[in-house]
Design an enzyme around this catalytic site. Sequence first.
Site: not given
Ligand code: NAP
Length: 482
Positions: A155, A254, A288, A462
């Site tokens: 994102n 995060e 997020c 961060e």
């Molecule tokens: P996600 O499914 O957790 O994926 C995030 C990252 O983790 C991606 O690079 C993904 O790779 C990787 N990943 C997925 N499964 C994995 C596994 N089993 N082992 C290792 N890595 C793995 O999250 P998303 O849906 O892409 O992102 C949205 C989430 O991020 C939301 O919950 C949002 O709130 C959160 N977020 C938090 C912040 C903050 O600063 N707190 C900022 C931005 C977003 P692939 O995409 O290559 O599968």
Amino acid sequence: MKLKDSSLLRAGSYINGNWCTSSKEFDVTDPATGNIIGSVAEVTLEQIENAITGAKLAQKEWALKTAKERASALMYWYSLIMANQADLASIMTAEQGKPLRESVGEIAYAASYIEWFAEQGKRIYGDLIPQPSNDRRLLTIQQPIGVVSAITPWNYPSGMITRKAAPALAAGCSFIIKPSELTPLSALALAELADRANIPSGLFNVVVGLDAESIGNELTQNPAIRKFSFTGSTKIGKKLLAQCSSTIKRTSLELGGNAPLIVFDDADLDVAVRGAMGSKFRNAGQTCVCANRIMVQRGIYDTFIERLTVQISKLKIGHGHIEDTDIGPLISCAAVTKVDSLVKDAIAAGAQLVLGGKIDKQGKYFYQPTLIIDVKPNMRIAKEEIFGPVASIIPFDTEEQAISMANDTPYGLAGYFFSADIGRSWRVSEALEYGMVGVNEGILTSVQAPFGGIKESGMGREGSHYGFDDYLEKKYICMGNL
Ligand code: NAP
């Protein structure tokens, strides 16, 4: 996508200063059209191991540089990112979908972390501690933690990387990042510019691939890596935290949020509506810290909804590269289906649909900006991260009720409220169980401030001067028999 400099588009991992190829490739698509915009070689396990070995060697030399030398290298990288801001933004919009002006803003935001930590790196101090006896002197020094690995989501494809890489490199660490498979091109373009900025080989590595689990296993369990930083969902964060325990890696997370945005009767409604719009609809609601539950006090409930309806009706949906687009596509069909199911579930449970509520005629990845009111705290839409352009409004009566509803979630990333009462501003700021609180403000992130959550939204901060804490080891030295 038209670029001034098409050599920013790279097609494989960047490891130890080399661009890698492999026998398997995957496509990167534009979520607005479904068109393929590039193909990227999948990293192999052997290449990841080379990255870790190289990062370990490079880190030793980098740590011996003075803070000023490290800062100069980072400032060069910063200046190249800003010089290529338009192209980097265009790549981001092509693979992620957000409106171009938001991508331009994200590139400046991403670069600001490099500038900030380059400067702050010159101010990593130790302490001299008053001694318990006069034949001793006690002191602390701060040293880089070593090799850092990180995984980031789609994102914010550039900002989430530099928020980690900049403090790591400025502190004297080396860095290996796995970006999302959906947005590898932005990460690789940052690597291309790090290469041009002569950041020494092995210090900034980007590994790209489809098998997140295998890459993640190595980045969280290899003993040569001393710190792991993750931005993504709480579900995956929990799993990776457990994996990091096998080598007691320093871990920062995060994670997801469920931000309340509370509008009290005494708020300036123009400010509140502007704040709600900014917080809710940025990046089509895929943030997020997006307002997930907009809670509005009964006395201004109808007026607030009327004004919000007017503003939401003005939002233009379209391809992010079209100039006046406000709302781009969601990242995938699965994301659209999830958002739609949350809206349908809320309506079936008694909420009222005021605007939107449908997949848009622009295409299957576009969801209409939506307003639903009379939402109840126990509905799914109030409990889960919506991650789409849907404003969900919950009425409330008293300050106590608003605080209690706001805190009734396992998440604790960002919370917002709007009030003109100074006493209430203190009370509510202190009572909200969130890592970040916006008071009369819907967008609160900046490099100067500590970004991070509590509860199941994560750990660590961060940005700001606290942003170094996770990349440094504090060493206590006791000089005796003086
Ligand atoms: P996600 O499914 O957790 O994926 C995030 C990252 O983790 C991606 O690079 C993904 O790779 C990787 N990943 C997925 N499964 C994995 C596994 N089993 N082992 C290792 N890595 C793995 O999250 P998303 O849906 O892409 O992102 C949205 C989430 O991020 C939301 O919950 C949002 O709130 C959160 N977020 C938090 C912040 C903050 O600063 N707190 C900022 C931005 C977003 P692939 O995409 O290559 O599968």
